[in-house]
Scaffold this motif. Sequence first.
Motif, PDB file in Angstrom:
ATOM      1  N   ALA A   1       0.853  -1.184   0.000  1.00  0.00           N
ATOM      2  CA  ALA A   1       0.000   0.000   0.000  1.00  0.00           C
ATOM      3  C   ALA A   1       0.892   1.238   0.000  1.00  0.00           C
ATOM      4  CB  ALA A   1      -0.893  -0.003   1.237  1.00  0.00           C
ATOM      5  N   ASP A   2       0.411   2.294  -0.640  1.00  0.00           N
ATOM      6  CA  ASP A   2       1.203   3.518  -0.716  1.00  0.00           C
ATOM      7  C   ASP A   2       1.565   4.046   0.669  1.00  0.00           C
ATOM      8  OD1 ASP A   2      -0.514   4.884  -3.636  1.00  0.00           O
ATOM      9  OD2 ASP A   2       1.134   3.452  -3.462  1.00  0.00           O
ATOM     10  N   SER A   3       0.693   3.847   1.620  1.00  0.00           N
ATOM     11  CA  SER A   3       0.900   4.403   2.952  1.00  0.00           C
ATOM     12  C   SER A   3       2.058   3.759   3.706  1.00  0.00           C
ATOM     13  CB  SER A   3      -0.387   4.266   3.779  1.00  0.00           C
ATOM     14  OG  SER A   3      -0.768   2.907   3.875  1.00  0.00           O
ATOM     15  N   VAL A   4       2.516   2.595   3.247  1.00  0.00           N
ATOM     16  CA  VAL A   4       3.589   1.897   3.967  1.00  0.00           C
ATOM     17  C   VAL A   4       4.834   1.682   3.125  1.00  0.00           C
ATOM     18  CG1 VAL A   4       1.848   0.711   5.360  1.00  0.00           C
ATOM     19  CG2 VAL A   4       2.870  -0.463   3.388  1.00  0.00           C
ATOM     20  N   LYS A   5       4.797   2.071   1.863  1.00  0.00           N
ATOM     21  CA  LYS A   5       5.962   1.883   0.996  1.00  0.00           C
ATOM     22  C   LYS A   5       7.182   2.579   1.582  1.00  0.00           C
ATOM     23  CE  LYS A   5       3.760   1.218  -3.498  1.00  0.00           C
ATOM     24  NZ  LYS A   5       3.445   1.830  -4.822  1.00  0.00           N
ATOM     25  N   GLY A   6       8.289   1.861   1.572  1.00  0.00           N
ATOM     26  CA  GLY A   6       9.524   2.411   2.104  1.00  0.00           C
ATOM     27  C   GLY A   6       9.676   2.234   3.597  1.00  0.00           C
TER      28      GLY A   6
END
Length: 126
Positions: free
Chosen positions: A60-65
């Motif tokens: 999910a974009d919110s957890v990328k990286g």
Amino acid sequence: QVQLVESGGGSVQAGGSLRLSCAASGNTGGIIRWGWFRQAPGKRREGVASIQFDGGTTYADSVKGRFTISRDNAKNTHYLIMNSLKPEDTAMYYCAARVSGTDWRGPLRDSSYTFWGQGTQVTVSS
């Protein structure tokens, strides 16, 4: 049937890290994808990360990286390593497993998964 058991949840301060584990037992030979989902109070369950049997991942974009999903096929276990945790990551985290024959709605859609764990609570304080 497949049984999934999560572990590793807990309470941390913002910026901290946790590692969640999900161990599978039972008829695990047909698992082709693992996933992690979370649900905060009053919110819908959302997909966090997914990993295919061959190692391909989706986040999910919110957890990328910040989050990393991995698996150990020999141990029928997969993991979610969570770094740089934020208060908005606070939720009940669920692991899931997909076997072939389940309808496919995408890697981060809960309807794509066949079996579910009971959940483990993650609380991040500011």
